[in-house]
Design an enzyme around this catalytic site. Structure first.
Site, PDB file in Angstrom:
ATOM      1  N   CYS A  89       0.833  -1.207   0.000  1.00 27.48           N
ATOM      2  CA  CYS A  89       0.000   0.000   0.000  1.00 27.48           C
ATOM      3  C   CYS A  89       0.866   1.256   0.000  1.00 27.48           C
ATOM      4  O   CYS A  89       0.530   2.254  -0.652  1.00 27.48           O
ATOM      5  CB  CYS A  89      -0.907   0.023   1.223  1.00 27.48           C
ATOM      6  SG  CYS A  89      -2.027  -1.376   1.309  1.00 27.48           S
TER       7      CYS A  89
HETATM    8  C1  BEZ Z   1       0.508  -4.551   1.783  1.00 22.81           C
HETATM    9  O1  BEZ Z   1       0.032  -3.495   1.446  1.00 22.81           O
HETATM   10  O2  BEZ Z   1       1.700  -4.773   1.739  1.00 22.81           O
HETATM   11  C2  BEZ Z   1      -0.387  -5.668   2.266  1.00 22.81           C
HETATM   12  C3  BEZ Z   1      -1.557  -5.359   2.928  1.00 22.81           C
HETATM   13  C4  BEZ Z   1      -2.353  -6.403   3.398  1.00 22.81           C
HETATM   14  C5  BEZ Z   1      -1.986  -7.718   3.181  1.00 22.81           C
HETATM   15  C6  BEZ Z   1      -0.818  -7.985   2.469  1.00 22.81           C
HETATM   16  C7  BEZ Z   1      -0.013  -6.964   2.023  1.00 22.81           C
END
Ligand code: BEZ
Length: 211
Positions: free
Chosen positions: A46
């Site tokens: 994210c």
């Molecule tokens: C991420 O943004 O890295 C992420 C968020 C939730 C689950 C897996 C990865």
């Protein structure tokens, strides 16, 4: 939970965001819009996605597109995390992030897919036209960051095909040849497409991208 489909009216809402309380329709005005959700603040994928979206500011502005992000974390969390995004992604987050702690907007836009994760939002993308209808929906899992070049590519196609009687072929990019809509007769095509067209098959007619 609602089921939204292409062509449906994009639901309006009021929401707390990292830039204060915003009414979605007021925010959009007459622009195109992207509303996209991400699973959680302070997560690696994210962080790169929101940084990438910020870096496309000029490209979105060129296309008259306003961007709004969403996650189910709170405003203070968003504001602190934005500092990390700016620092690590070498950019400035320039769009609001909805703090959807009560899942109101997530539910309106069906962004929680319980069999994938029963509390966090998945990576939904909605492109909304100036008429406030939904033009595109894409859903990615938490494990896969989005391709913002692809989003721009689709917006180019959506904007072109909204105003010209054409459609865009596989892997098309702005500037490449397009296909003439099946509803257009050859006689009409001659008038509509002064650059000419090539009839590969009666149902497959290519023409340079119209201006
Ligand atoms: C991420 O943004 O890295 C992420 C968020 C939730 C689950 C897996 C990865």
């Amino acid at each position: 939970m609602s089921t939204l489909r292409l062509g449906d009216k994009a639901p309006n809402f009021d929401a707390e965001t990292s830039q204060g309380k915003i009414n979605f329709y007021d925010f959009l005005g007459d622009s195109w819009g992207i509303l996209f959700s991400h699973p959680a603040d302070y997560t690696p994928v994210c962080t790169t996605e929101l940084g990438a979206a910020a870096k496309y500011k000029d490209e979105f502005e060129k296309r008259n597109v306003k961007v709004m992000a969403l996650s189910v974390d709170g405003v203070e969390s968003h504001k602190d995390w934005i500092k990390d995004i700016n620092e690590t992604q070498h950019t400035t987050v320039n769009f609001p992030i909805i703090a959807d702690e009560d899942r109101k907007v997530s539910d309106l836009y069906d962004m929680i897919h319980p069999n994938a994760d029963d509390t966090l939002t998945v990576r939904s993308v909605y492109v909304i036209g100036p008429d406030k209808t939904i033009k595109l929906m894409i859903t990615y899992p938490a494990s896969t960051g989005r391709n913002f070049e692809e989003l721009l590519r689709v917006i180019d196609s959506l904007q072109l095909t909204a105003y010209k009687k054409v459609a865009t072929p596989a892997n098309w990019k702005s500037g490449e040849d397009v296909v003439i809509s099946p509803s257009v007769s050859n006689e009409e095509a001659e008038k509509l497409f002064p650059k000419g067209f090539k009839e590969v098959k009666s149902y497959l007619r290519m023409t340079p991208q119209p201006d």
